[in-house]
Write an enzyme that holds these catalytic residues in place. Structure first.
Site, mmCIF file in Angstrom:
data_model
loop_
_atom_site.group_PDB
_atom_site.id
_atom_site.type_symbol
_atom_site.label_atom_id
_atom_site.label_comp_id
_atom_site.label_asym_id
_atom_site.label_seq_id
_atom_site.Cartn_x
_atom_site.Cartn_y
_atom_site.Cartn_z
ATOM 1 N N LEU A 1 0.883 -1.164 0.000
ATOM 2 C CA LEU A 1 0.000 0.000 0.000
ATOM 3 C C LEU A 1 0.918 1.210 0.000
ATOM 4 C CD1 LEU A 1 -2.720 -0.932 2.676
ATOM 5 C CD2 LEU A 1 -2.984 -0.889 0.190
ATOM 6 N N ASP A 2 0.646 2.184 -0.876
ATOM 7 C CA ASP A 2 1.545 3.330 -0.934
ATOM 8 C C ASP A 2 1.448 4.157 0.344
ATOM 9 O OD1 ASP A 2 -0.419 5.532 -1.219
ATOM 10 O OD2 ASP A 2 -0.826 4.654 -3.182
ATOM 11 N N ARG A 3 2.348 5.088 0.487
ATOM 12 C CA ARG A 3 2.488 5.836 1.735
ATOM 13 C C ARG A 3 1.189 6.513 2.159
ATOM 14 N NH1 ARG A 3 6.635 10.962 2.700
ATOM 15 N NH2 ARG A 3 6.244 11.220 4.930
#
Length: 276
Positions: A135-137
């Site tokens: 999951l991206d930041r």
């Protein structure tokens, strides 16, 4: 096939060839769920690993993962290593990696001692785990961590079509044409085409009339896919939460919390909710 007049020297039989069914020692330790491959290389170089009673210092050594006896710090390891599966509610602001060169906080910082390599003679509980996908930041929600590579491959393989459900708040109000494009698949700027997705409108948040919450169910995992899909239809994704993987939902996990899954939950994780 070589011609009868080919006079090139033949390669000695067996030299440099991979025996059938063999894997490198470092990869075997990773597959056994003991540690990451990079950590395995360090452990092997430090003399902490033996194969059939002999200390082995080459991480590229071919071994038979079924027939060879592999021991780490005096403890035999193999496919019988207990499998660990964790559900973690990743908060926004964390990167999904073990370490970050820029010093940004990672999911492992939130997990505390969980999943970090154990020092010699000790074992972190519940053991070494890796994130299944990313999951991206700026994205929050359900993240699975495990030491079971078979499960990881099952959940991330595009061929398995395991659905991932996201709730996305997008700028504006997508019209029918925009929703149709999301549902039928649309080209991304890099030329790739997304698979058809299930999309439904959840509504407009109170006090946020200029945005809309959508539920989007994907059966693939391209990098930052939901955000790129939103950009492709002209509706920037403002907030993004993954709420379900397969048949397993985020449930009551608060941001930053994790728990270990039981056998029934693992089965539900791998199943298609539509077939339950």
């Amino acid at each position: 096939m070589r011609r009868t007049d080919d006079v090139r020297p033949r390669r000695p039989a067996g030299r440099g060839l991979r025996p059938q069914g063999a894997v490198s020692l470092a990869r075997a330790l990773s597959k056994f769920g003991v540690c990451s491959r990079r950590e395995a290389e360090r452990w092997i170089a430090a003399g902490r690993v033996s194969v059939d009673g002999v200390v082995e210092r080459s991480p590229s050594r071919w071994i038979d993962p079924v027939g060879d006896r592999v021991v780490v710090d005096g403890r035999r390891v193999g496919d019988e290593t207990p499998r660990v599966v964790l559900a973690f509610h990743k908060p926004a602001g964390l990167v999904t990696t073990r370490t970050d060169p820029g010093g940004r906080p990672t999911v492992y910082d939130a997990l505390g001692g969980v999943g970090r390599p154990a020092p010699a003679g000790a074992r972190a509980l519940p053991g070494w785990v890796f994130p299944v996908g990313r999951l991206d930041r700026d994205t929050s929600g359900l993240l699975i961590l495990t030491n079971d590579h078979r499960l990881g491959e099952r959940l991330t393989s595009p061929a398995q079509h395991v659905p991932k459900t996201y709730h996305a708040r997008v700028a504006g109000v997508p019209d029918r044409e925009a929703l149709r494009a999301l549902r039928e698949g649309l080209p991304l700027p890099d030329g790739t085409l997304t698979r058809p997705a299930k999309v439904r409108v959840l509504g407009t948040p109170r006090g946020e009339e200029g945005s809309t919450w959508l539920e989007i169910v994907l059966t693939e995992g391209k990098n930052r896919q939901v955000r790129r899909m939103g950009a492709a239809i002209g509706h920037e994704v403002l907030d993004l939460v993954r709420v379900r993987i397969g048949g397993l939902g985020l449930g009551g996990l608060a941001p930053g919390e994790w728990r270990e899954l039981g056998p029934e939950e693992i089965r539900r994780l791998q199943s298609d909710p539509a077939r339950q």
